[in-house]
Design an enzyme around this catalytic site. Structure first.
Site, PDB file in Angstrom:
ATOM      1  N   SER A 106       0.830  -1.205   0.000  1.00  0.00           N
ATOM      2  CA  SER A 106       0.000   0.000   0.000  1.00  0.00           C
ATOM      3  C   SER A 106       0.862   1.251   0.000  1.00  0.00           C
ATOM      4  O   SER A 106       1.992   1.231   0.508  1.00  0.00           O
ATOM      5  CB  SER A 106      -0.885   0.012   1.250  1.00  0.00           C
ATOM      6  OG  SER A 106      -1.510   1.281   1.380  1.00  0.00           O
ATOM      7  N   TYR A 134      -1.490   0.224  10.336  1.00  0.00           N
ATOM      8  CA  TYR A 134      -1.680  -0.378   9.013  1.00  0.00           C
ATOM      9  C   TYR A 134      -0.473  -0.050   8.137  1.00  0.00           C
ATOM     10  O   TYR A 134       0.095  -0.913   7.468  1.00  0.00           O
ATOM     11  CB  TYR A 134      -2.970   0.181   8.392  1.00  0.00           C
ATOM     12  CG  TYR A 134      -3.216  -0.246   6.961  1.00  0.00           C
ATOM     13  CD1 TYR A 134      -3.748  -1.503   6.680  1.00  0.00           C
ATOM     14  CD2 TYR A 134      -2.924   0.619   5.893  1.00  0.00           C
ATOM     15  CE1 TYR A 134      -3.974  -1.895   5.370  1.00  0.00           C
ATOM     16  CE2 TYR A 134      -3.159   0.227   4.581  1.00  0.00           C
ATOM     17  CZ  TYR A 134      -3.680  -1.020   4.324  1.00  0.00           C
ATOM     18  OH  TYR A 134      -3.902  -1.396   3.026  1.00  0.00           O
TER      19      TYR A 134
END
Lengths: 442, 245
Positions: B138, B151
């Site tokens: 990501s 995250y």
């Protein structure tokens, strides 16, 4: 996220989107209550796909194919699959949609709920006739497989049931064979409405597809002047080359980039467009055309609804009987449209056959169907459309809910005598802006 | 990629990618937690033209199962030349700040389980001297931000692990493709307010297949995230720590 209908009138902002992703899971429950309505691609024109103050069960992610049998042509898919996706999967394998509306960007669920029709209604009837079974999920959690043999009453209520009977999760579609992707088309000039009647009747036997484009500005002896199209899938002899994915036409991704100013659609621009259209098309009387431009002339321009400006537009589609009263009503509607000073950009005339639909609320019936569109100019436009509604009712015709934003509760009751029987199948948790309007409840 | 193991196959990005691979006639071994959902994805892939589709319902947080899983997939497809790691969770940053247990969940699913899967996969591909490993990381892993650094850390660690793995496998002819999507409109981001930066899963999937075919090392999807992240990485920490991102 603002979910609109294709006509962008009425505009509804106070409604929530609840995505449905898996057919096997229970329907989402709206926090804080309110009613539900399935929403596919939002290609209905008026308020039948809207639910002001409630929630929309969006089906864009319910877009999986479940099975396809290339021997029988039976396709099973989830209800959010678009006709475009189906064509991409099956057309190069020698199969085609049994019935298709003028855009392929509709969902299967929407095609069933509106029981859409195409240029072959006189031969094939409506879309619902080619959907042998589907699953219906209700807000109470119950699931029904519906067909002519199983849960027949639910089957009949859901085809043409405007999404009110529950959520269709998947459906089977019986596709039709296609030898190649071309349509053998013939174009014949029409001078008036009587011409159309004669030609349409005459063409019913030998042509799968018939439709007429009408110059909306024609009046007097030119009322109904236009072009008549008829065609068939081209025969296999035409092309010895086997079908392949290369036959999928690659059309431009041309899109209308912004809302046109509200005055772009006026008498002058429509007159110019009609003149060009009439004379360009006349040059090319018979020939082969790929199915894509033949069935979906407007899909080549994405978001073409923006040419009507921010206020959107209203469609009006009616069917009137093919008798004297019906013909007179048709002429009056065309004449009122031409005189309104708000000329219709695209006017389409077609003869419906008498192939029955299984749907109890299905719109098509034997007669002539006329579709007009009007840029939204406020009260003037609403009054005009309501007048056309009245003319239709008095001639014993009916108006198409998928295209409607204005029909009165009285008209709805006259058009759809089955509505009381139908109302028993409406899911208690489901509703729509259209349904409340035609029942006089908002 | 002709024989592909797909982990997290019911995620939106994986589903879109599976469709593209299926249309090319690939053989697929699909893994996800929910058997009914997997079945729907598998039927879709078969109908679109996959030459073979097998499914296995498994919670990938159960790391002890991974070696056997890779073995079963290889046997079922008669070999393996590709893997797509698409499972992951966004987690809840505020909950992860309050409790390590929550942070651990995110790290376990997004990082530890990927390492645990990539170890047997990398060894197998290295031995056969062929294959493509495609892993969804990501943009959030490029720089820690207060709004989702747990995250981000899980994805950042994953990206660094993949760099090392790529370095190791380069001589064996095995491609390691790090995919860094920006915001994608999926159920994972259902509660995030959408803006113009959001891409569809279909668009990201097309980028994934393109990158896998080209055996790219690292791709931002959509591509505009490349310059954005370059700029964000370039902000001095002294300034960055005062920003609200």
């Amino acid at each position: 996220m603002e979910l609109n209908s294709w006509g962008r009138y009425p505009r509804v902002t106070e409604q929530r989107a609840l995505p449905v992703t898996w057919t096997t899971e229970p329907l989402p429950r709206p926090a804080g209550g309110g009613s539900l309505l399935p929403y596919g691609q939002g290609r209905s024109y008026g308020d039948s796909c809207l639910n002001a103050g409630g929630s929309l069960l969006t089906t864009a992610r319910l877009d999986r194919f479940l099975d396809f049998n290339p021997a029988t042509g039976v396709l099973r898919c989830e209800s959010g699959v678009t006709l475009d996706a189906i064509l991409r999967l099956v057309s190069w394998q020698g199969w085609f949609l049994p019935v298709t509306p003028g855009t392929k960007f509709v969902s299967v669920g929407g095609a069933i709920a509106n029981d859409v029709h195409g240029k072959n209604h006189h031969r094939a009837g409506t879309f619902g006739r080619h959907v042998p079974r589907f699953e219906l999920v209700r807000s109470d959690g119950s699931r029904r497989e519906c067909s002519l043999e199983q849960n027949r009453d639910w089957y009949e209520a859901t085809i043409g049931g405007l999404g009110l009977t529950g959520l269709i999760t998947w459906a089977d579609i019986q596709l039709r064979r296609m030898s190649n992707p071309y349509i053998h088309q013939e174009t014949i000039p029409l001078s008036n409405v009587d011409d159309f009647l004669k030609l349409a009747m005459e063409s019913e036997q030998d042509y799968d597809f018939t439709v007429a484009w009408v110059d909306s500005l024609g009046r007097g002896r030119n009322l109904g002047k236009g072009l008549f199209y008829r065609g068939n899938h081209a025969p296999p002899q035409f092309d010895a080359v086997p079908l392949s994915k290369s036959h999928l036409s690659r059309r431009s991704g041309l899109a209308v980039p912004f809302d046109f100013p509200g005055l772009a659609i006026n008498r002058l621009s429509v007159a110019a467009f009609n003149w060009l259209y009439y004379h360009r098309q006349r040059l090319n009387r018979t020939g082969l055309v790929h199915y894509d431009p033949f069935f979906y002339p407007l899909d080549g321009v994405h978001r073409w609804n923006r040419i009507y400006g921010r206020r959107g537009f209203l469609q009006f589609q009616c069917v009137v009987p093919a008798n004297d009263a019906g013909t007179a009503a048709l002429k009056e509607i065309l004449d009122r449209g031409a005189r309104s000073g708000m000329p219709s950009f695209l006017t389409v005339l077609k003869m419906f056959g008498d192939v029955p639909s299984p749907g109890m609320m299905s719109f098509p019936k034997r007669g002539m169907t006329l579709a007009l569109d009007f840029a939204n100019r406020g009260e003037r436009t609403y009054r005009l459309v309501e007048e056309l509604d009245r003319v239709t009712r008095e001639a014993g015709g009916r108006v198409y809910p998928a295209k409607d934003a204005r029909m009165s509760p009285e008209s709805f009751a006259a058009y759809y005598p089955e509505r009381e029987r139908f109302a028993k199948y409406v899911d208690p948790a489901f509703s729509s802006s259209f349904w409340r309007r035609v029942n006089g409840a908002g | 990629m002709k024989k592909v193991l797909v982990l997290g196959a019911t995620s939106a990005i994986a589903q879109s990618t599976v469709r593209l691979l299926a249309a090319r006639g690939a053989a697929l071994y699909l893994v996800g937690r929910n058997a009914e959902r997997l079945d729907a994805v598998a039927r879709d892939a078969r109908t679109r033209g996959a030459s073979k589709v097998e499914t296995e319902a498994l919670d990938l947080d159960d790391l002890a199962q991974h070696e056997a899983l890779v073995e079963r997939a290889t046997v079922a497809l008669g070999g393996l030349d590709g893997a797509l790691l698409a499972h992951g969770i966004l987690g809840d940053q505020e909950a992860a700040q309050r409790s390590f247990a929550e942070a651990e969940k995110v790290l376990r699913t997004n990082f530890l389980s990927a390492v645990s899967l990539l170890t047997p996969l990398a060894n197998r591909f290295e031995a056969q001297k062929a294959g493509t490993l495609v892993v969804i990381s990501s943009v959030a892993g490029d720089r820690g931000r207060q709004s989702n650094y747990v995250y981000g850390a899980s994805k950042g660690a994953l990206s660094v692990f993949l760099q090392g793995l790529r370095n190791r496998l380069a001589r064996s002819g095995v491609a390691v493709v790090t995919v860094k999507p920006g915001f994608v409109d999926t159920p994972m981001t259902a509660d995030v307010k959408k803006n113009a930066l959001f891409a569809t899963p279909d668009k990201v999937a097309r980028g994934i297949v393109r990158a896998a075919d080209a055996r790219k090392d690292e791709v931002y999807l959509p591509g505009f995230w490349g310059p954005i992240m370059f700029a964000i990485r370039g902000i001095p920490e002294r300034v960055f720590k005062r920003m609200r991102l």
